[in-house]
Design a protein around this motif. Structure first.
Motif, PDB file in Angstrom:
ATOM      1  N   GLU A  21       0.912  -1.109   0.015  1.00 36.63           N
ATOM      2  CA  GLU A  21       0.175   0.029   0.148  1.00 36.63           C
ATOM      3  C   GLU A  21       1.057   1.242   0.044  1.00 36.63           C
ATOM      4  OE1 GLU A  21      -3.310   2.038   2.673  1.00 36.63           O
ATOM      5  OE2 GLU A  21      -2.949   0.110   2.966  1.00 36.63           O
ATOM      6  N   LEU A  26      -1.187  -1.349  -3.924  1.00 33.84           N
ATOM      7  CA  LEU A  26      -2.306  -1.604  -3.197  1.00 33.84           C
ATOM      8  C   LEU A  26      -3.040  -0.502  -2.553  1.00 33.84           C
ATOM      9  CD1 LEU A  26      -3.875  -4.411  -2.776  1.00 33.84           C
ATOM     10  CD2 LEU A  26      -2.708  -4.599  -0.569  1.00 33.84           C
ATOM     11  N   ALA A  28      -6.502   0.783  -0.376  1.00 33.17           N
ATOM     12  CA  ALA A  28      -7.479   0.599   0.779  1.00 33.17           C
ATOM     13  C   ALA A  28      -8.174   1.787   1.151  1.00 33.17           C
ATOM     14  CB  ALA A  28      -6.775  -0.022   1.880  1.00 33.17           C
ATOM     15  N   TYR A  38     -10.366  -3.222   2.196  1.00 36.58           N
ATOM     16  CA  TYR A  38      -9.919  -3.742   0.828  1.00 36.58           C
ATOM     17  C   TYR A  38     -10.999  -4.176   0.095  1.00 36.58           C
ATOM     18  CZ  TYR A  38      -5.223  -3.422   2.727  1.00 36.58           C
ATOM     19  OH  TYR A  38      -4.000  -3.079   3.425  1.00 36.58           O
ATOM     20  N   ALA A  42      -8.799  -6.776  -4.471  1.00 40.23           N
ATOM     21  CA  ALA A  42      -7.454  -6.791  -3.972  1.00 40.23           C
ATOM     22  C   ALA A  42      -6.813  -8.085  -3.660  1.00 40.23           C
ATOM     23  CB  ALA A  42      -7.428  -6.047  -2.716  1.00 40.23           C
ATOM     24  N   ARG A  45      -4.983  -8.681  -6.951  1.00 39.80           N
ATOM     25  CA  ARG A  45      -3.949  -7.575  -7.022  1.00 39.80           C
ATOM     26  C   ARG A  45      -2.772  -8.198  -6.332  1.00 39.80           C
ATOM     27  NH1 ARG A  45      -3.147  -2.310  -8.831  1.00 39.80           N
ATOM     28  NH2 ARG A  45      -4.725  -3.247 -10.599  1.00 39.80           N
TER      29      ARG A  45
END
Length: 135
Positions: A21, A26, A28, A38, A42, A45
């Motif tokens: 992240e 990523l 969120a 998420y 995700a 991903r």
């Protein structure tokens, strides 16, 4: 889903997920309680990220490639910028391998020379002296 659920479903620990992240790999949302939330995509991903890391790509490379990633393995759409980035990374890996091969050959040569010279008369070798040498 929360980070614990994403971790369980992907086999990637929460610390790594937070790193992804932070690297922009990523995304969120934050719930009212401040917890990371998420989306279902995700999971895919994270699997893509893991495969690309396994190919030796840096997180910077992966951030650039992810918009072109399709599927879990993933397949990458062949846009010119993407291909140039992957070719550049491949060249860097080839260069590293060449340097490692040169280092390996030099070390093997030193070992061979030392083994050939082992029958020569040298002062007695003192194992205790070797243990006191800093590594």
């Amino acid at each position: 889903m929360r980070i614990g659920e994403l971790s369980r479903r992907t086999g990637v620990n929460a610390h790594q997920l937070r790193y992804y992240e932070a690297q922009g790999l990523l995304e969120a949302d934050r719930g009212a309680n401040g917890y990371r939330e998420y989306h279902e995509n995700a999971v895919l991903r994270v699997k893509q990220i893991r495969h690309l890391l396994g190919a030796g790509l840096s997180s910077e490379d992966i951030a650039y490639l992810l918009p072109c990633a399709v599927g879990e393995t993933p397949e990458l759409l062949g846009c010119p910028e993407l291909l140039a980035a992957m070719r550049s990374r491949l060249q860097r890996l080839d260069d590293q391998m060449d340097r490692l091969a040169q280092s390996r050959d030099a070390l093997a040569d030193y070992i061979d020379a030392a083994e050939r010279m082992s029958n020569e008369s040298y002062p007695p070798f003192d194992d205790a002296a070797l243990e006191s040498v800093p590594s």
